[in-house]
Motif scaffolding. Structure first.
Motif, PDB file in Angstrom:
ATOM      1  N   GLN A 117       0.829  -1.204   0.000  1.00 29.35           N
ATOM      2  CA  GLN A 117       0.000   0.000   0.000  1.00 29.35           C
ATOM      3  C   GLN A 117       0.865   1.256   0.000  1.00 29.35           C
ATOM      4  N   ARG A 118       1.887   1.246   0.841  1.00 26.62           N
ATOM      5  CA  ARG A 118       2.799   2.388   0.915  1.00 26.62           C
ATOM      6  C   ARG A 118       3.510   2.582  -0.420  1.00 26.62           C
ATOM      7  N   ALA A 119       3.947   1.495  -1.029  1.00 27.73           N
ATOM      8  CA  ALA A 119       4.662   1.579  -2.300  1.00 27.73           C
ATOM      9  C   ALA A 119       3.776   2.110  -3.415  1.00 27.73           C
ATOM     10  N   LEU A 120       2.489   1.772  -3.386  1.00 33.03           N
ATOM     11  CA  LEU A 120       1.582   2.193  -4.446  1.00 33.03           C
ATOM     12  C   LEU A 120       1.066   3.613  -4.249  1.00 33.03           C
ATOM     13  N   ASP A 121       1.086   4.105  -3.017  1.00 33.74           N
ATOM     14  CA  ASP A 121       0.519   5.412  -2.726  1.00 33.74           C
ATOM     15  C   ASP A 121       1.508   6.563  -2.839  1.00 33.74           C
ATOM     16  N   PHE A 122       2.812   6.269  -2.871  1.00 29.12           N
ATOM     17  CA  PHE A 122       3.820   7.325  -2.886  1.00 29.12           C
ATOM     18  C   PHE A 122       4.823   7.082  -4.010  1.00 29.12           C
ATOM     19  N   PRO A 123       5.392   8.164  -4.565  1.00 30.51           N
ATOM     20  CA  PRO A 123       6.467   7.981  -5.553  1.00 30.51           C
ATOM     21  C   PRO A 123       7.640   7.229  -4.937  1.00 30.51           C
ATOM     22  N   TRP A 124       8.393   6.554  -5.785  1.00 29.57           N
ATOM     23  CA  TRP A 124       9.522   5.732  -5.331  1.00 29.57           C
ATOM     24  C   TRP A 124      10.454   6.508  -4.425  1.00 29.57           C
ATOM     25  N   GLU A 125      10.811   7.744  -4.812  1.00 29.07           N
ATOM     26  CA  GLU A 125      11.808   8.488  -4.046  1.00 29.07           C
ATOM     27  C   GLU A 125      11.293   8.891  -2.670  1.00 29.07           C
ATOM     28  N   LYS A 126       9.966   8.847  -2.458  1.00 29.27           N
ATOM     29  CA  LYS A 126       9.420   9.231  -1.163  1.00 29.27           C
ATOM     30  C   LYS A 126       9.466   8.092  -0.150  1.00 29.27           C
ATOM     31  N   TRP A 127       9.372   6.851  -0.625  1.00 32.44           N
ATOM     32  CA  TRP A 127       9.307   5.754   0.346  1.00 32.44           C
ATOM     33  C   TRP A 127      10.488   4.799   0.242  1.00 32.44           C
ATOM     34  N   ALA A 128      11.074   4.639  -0.942  1.00 33.68           N
ATOM     35  CA  ALA A 128      12.197   3.716  -1.094  1.00 33.68           C
ATOM     36  C   ALA A 128      13.498   4.506  -0.985  1.00 33.68           C
ATOM     37  N   THR A 129      13.797   4.961   0.197  1.00 34.90           N
ATOM     38  CA  THR A 129      14.939   5.850   0.397  1.00 34.90           C
ATOM     39  C   THR A 129      16.222   5.038   0.580  1.00 34.90           C
ATOM     40  N   PHE A 130      16.634   4.383  -0.510  1.00 35.88           N
ATOM     41  CA  PHE A 130      17.881   3.642  -0.479  1.00 35.88           C
ATOM     42  C   PHE A 130      19.043   4.587  -0.737  1.00 35.88           C
ATOM     43  N   LEU A 131      20.216   4.165  -0.360  1.00 36.13           N
ATOM     44  CA  LEU A 131      21.352   5.077  -0.307  1.00 36.13           C
ATOM     45  C   LEU A 131      22.445   4.746  -1.308  1.00 36.13           C
ATOM     46  N   HIS A 132      23.059   5.792  -1.818  1.00 39.75           N
ATOM     47  CA  HIS A 132      24.295   5.677  -2.581  1.00 39.75           C
ATOM     48  C   HIS A 132      25.393   5.205  -1.623  1.00 39.75           C
ATOM     49  N   PRO A 133      26.392   4.464  -2.115  1.00 37.18           N
ATOM     50  CA  PRO A 133      27.457   4.000  -1.208  1.00 37.18           C
ATOM     51  C   PRO A 133      28.119   5.115  -0.400  1.00 37.18           C
ATOM     52  N   ASP A 134      28.321   6.303  -1.010  1.00 35.53           N
ATOM     53  CA  ASP A 134      28.879   7.430  -0.262  1.00 35.53           C
ATOM     54  C   ASP A 134      27.989   7.785   0.930  1.00 35.53           C
ATOM     55  N   GLN A 135      26.673   7.781   0.678  1.00 33.25           N
ATOM     56  CA  GLN A 135      25.725   8.119   1.738  1.00 33.25           C
ATOM     57  C   GLN A 135      25.680   7.033   2.802  1.00 33.25           C
TER      58      GLN A 135
END
Length: 693
Positions: free
Chosen positions: A223-241
């Motif tokens: 539900q969360r994945a379908l209701d929000f844009p990817w960048e809003k909920w799937a906050t995965f990180l770059h290796p530097d981050q």
């Protein structure tokens, strides 16, 4: 069977109509509950190079593309029938042979040569040199480039690079851009011969794969994945981050980076990391405004979902709310003096003290930036204080006269039992100084460049400067509220623990480059810490920003309204568009644009938020932390920005420099809220800043 969702699916879902999205979501839930349900209509995509791609019928025209194996089921894409099939026919799922990360690889076809390099053939100019022809095949692959695209990468020039990047996985884009700007790539150092990734490793478990494929563990997660844009909920990180989030530090640390480089995401992940590493400890996640604190709280809930144990250990509050609540808990509710009251008492006291020619503006600034900020309580403290950044020299006799004025103001506050915000944080600082009981074990500060002296000193005492205690994320190029001061003098020494993020995820290359012209290439703070913008790159290109000067306000209204209408015609929703102005005085011009465009509007502040279907209007000060697909920065007239009233009240050369600096920062903040489209305009004579573009 593991059920996953890809970033390509959420991106494609957002491009459908609301009714189509509802139908897709219903099908997605059915698939999650039982992918083999008899009512679902599967069809193998015969022309696909990957035999595991299937289509699922949503309705008469919409098709959902899935990738399914015995162990995995992935929602990959959704679109109208023919477009969905074409997308699947040009993709395959691969585990990269060297990095081990699972990738959706775009099939390399000969016809694409014309697309990627067409503009190079259309000019008689000599070809530009290849950027990566010095790299061997396995060195290119070590950066995450799929094997199909290695030769294209090795032939890429400055002109063709961004066209090529759109065909590559994100980790490859970032590594190649880092090489172009001279930064070390985040890839393993290649061995003399190709080294394959261990076959037993799970390609979906690789950190790069987790940035594009999300394991859906529950219906709530879906539900969360379908209701929000990817960048809003799937906050995965770059290796530097990720390295900054998980690293142990031996004292306060500062993470900087220009707008859009992910400082807020890093701050959020750091707060969650600290709670997970130190169960039961208290973490403060704070920023300078109530509106930004609300946004942080919303993102935190998206990041951790329904994990109440995590969220209960993290306090998300604005600076002022932290001070107010702690003061009330320890001393009772504070009675705060207004800035108007303090100004009145300063003017009254100045009239009672003879022998000076100090202007009201000078007195207000000297009180705010020196006496009150540093909590100077007696003549000796004021006599000896270093008036950092203030170039107007004050001799001993003049300081005595000034102190006589400030002493009267302090007496007026005491008589009425009133306190300033600096008093609130000052008393809390004294209360927690040396105390074994701190209100928080750790603090993570977003927009740390807008910390004031009193707040910074408070954090040094109320949280401390022990290992990992303070994590400060900010950008000196976005400082719009506070005078510069020495963090080191307050116990916040970040020398040797300052880091800069350089990959911009939010703003197109064209918008970022234009906005950067407002700022110097590098800024050095009072303690000698240097923040540079050189080497920052955006991951995508877009249309060139527009800069216009109109003859009249009526022409500006019509021009901006037409620009907004063009964005709507391109499929950008009203709530994805914002109009920013310098101050409340110019908001009437923004409202006229909304009416001319035939749109309802939301005026953003600490209490309001973006609403679907409504155009967003705001002053530049409330732009911090926001992002939109299209932004118009209007009413940039001469005497509006830089603000003429601020200039006329300046009594100190350093103050004049500070006015110009923070006014540039304001315009920079407003411009960098835009992802794809930017318009900056004013009425003749337009702001001198527009000449910088």
């Amino acid at each position: 069977m593991e059920f996953r969702i890809a970033d390509t699916f959420t991106d494609s879902l957002a491009r459908l109509t609301s009714q189509e999205q509802k139908a897709v979501k219903t099908t997605a839930f059915d698939l999650q509950m039982n992918p083999a349900a008899p009512g679902l209509s599967f069809h193998r995509i015969d022309r696909s190079k990957d035999e595991n791609f299937w289509s699922v019928r949503v309705n008469g025209d919409i098709r959902l593309i899935v990738h399914k194996t015995a162990a995995s089921f992935l929602l990959a894409y959704v679109d109208h029938h023919d477009d969905a099939y074409r997308w699947a026919e040009k993709r395959r799922m691969d585990r990269h042979p060297m990095t081990g990360a699972m990738q959706l690889v775009q099939i390399r076809e000969r016809i694409e040569d014309a697309d990627i390099y067409a503009h190079a053939a259309a000019t008689s100019m000599p070809p530009k040199p290849s950027l990566f022809d010095n790299l061997r095949k396995f060195e290119v692959m070590a950066l995450g480039v799929p094997e199909d695209w290695v030769e294209d990468v090795r032939k890429a020039t400055e002109d063709s690079l961004f066209d090529l990047l759109s065909h590559l996985p994100q980790e490859a884009q970032e590594a190649l851009l880092s090489l172009v700007v001279g930064e070390p790539a985040e890839a393993p150092k290649p061995a003399p011969a190709p080294a394959a990734a261990p076959a037993a490793e799970d390609g979906f478990a690789h950190p790069d794969a987790q940035r594009r494929f999300h394991l859906v563990a529950s219906t709530e997660d879906l539900q969360r994945a379908l209701d929000f844009p990817w960048e809003k909920w799937a906050t995965f990180l770059h290796p530097d981050q990720e390295a900054l989030v998980s690293r142990d530090f031996s004292g306060p640390v500062r993470v900087s980076g220009s707008a859009g480089t992910g400082k807020t995401i890093v701050a959020l992940h750091r707060a969650v990391h600290l709670v997970r590493q130190h169960p039961g400890k208290r973490v403060l996640l704070t920023t300078f405004s109530k509106g930004l604190a609300h946004a942080l709280n919303a993102r935190l809930k998206l990041l951790v979902g329904s994990d109440s144990e995590l969220t209960s250990c993290i306090d998300v509050k604005a600076f002022a709310a932290v001070g107010y609540d702690l003061y009330a808990a320890n001393f009772g509710q504070p009675n705060l003096a207004s800035s108007a009251q303090v100004r009145t008492w300063l003017i009254k006291a100045a009239g009672e003290v003879e022998g000076h020619k100090f202007s009201p503006a000078f007195l207000v600034n000297e009180w705010s930036d020196v006496v009150d900020a540093w909590q100077l309580g007696d003549w000796e403290a004021y006599r000896d204080v270093t008036r950092l950044g203030r170039k107007t020299r004050i001799g001993g006799r003049q300081r005595e006269i000034l102190w006589a004025i400030f002493e009267k103001v302090r007496a007026s506050l005491d008589d009425r039992k009133l306190v300033t915000w600096a008093d609130v944080f000052g008393r809390l600082t004294s209360h927690f100084n040396g105390s074994a009981r701190k209100p928080y074990d750790f603090a993570v500060v977003d927009e740390a460049q807008d910390l004031g002296v009193a707040e910074a000193r408070f954090l040094a005492q109320a949280v401390g400067v022990a290992d990992n205690a303070l994590f400060l994320a900010g950008d000196m190029g976005q400082r719009i509220f506070q005078q510069p001061f020495s963090w080191k003098a307050l116990g916040l020494d970040v020398r040797g623990r300052s880091f800069t993020l350089r990959i911009n995820y939010r703003t197109s290359q064209q918008i970022r480059e234009m906005a950067d012209r407002l700022l110097p290439n590098a800024v050095t703070d009072v303690d000698g810490n240097r923040e540079g913008r050189k080497g920052t790159v955006s991951l995508f290109e877009g249309p060139a920003p527009e800069v216009r000067a109109f003859d009249t306000e009526v022409a500006e209204t019509q021009g901006v309204a037409a620009w907004v209408s063009q964005r709507l015609a391109q499929g950008i929703a009203a709530h994805e568009i914002a109009i920013f102005v310098r101050s409340d005085a110019e908001m009437v011009r923004a409202r006229k644009v909304a009416r001319a465009a035939g749109l309802d509007a939301t005026e953003l502040d600490d209490r309001s938020a973006v609403e679907p279907g409504r155009l967003n209007l705001s002053t530049m000060h409330f732009a911090k932390g926001l992002e939109f697909r299209a932004v118009a920065v209007m009413a940039c007239d001469d005497e509006v920005i830089p603000n003429q009233t601020r200039i006329e009240t300046v009594s100190d050369q350093a103050d004049l420099e500070e006015v110009y600096t923070t006014e540039r920062h304001l315009l920079y903040v407003a411009c960098t809220r835009a992802r794809d489209h930017l318009l900056v305009c004013g009425v003749e004579p337009a702001s001198e800043f527009l000449g910088d573009f």
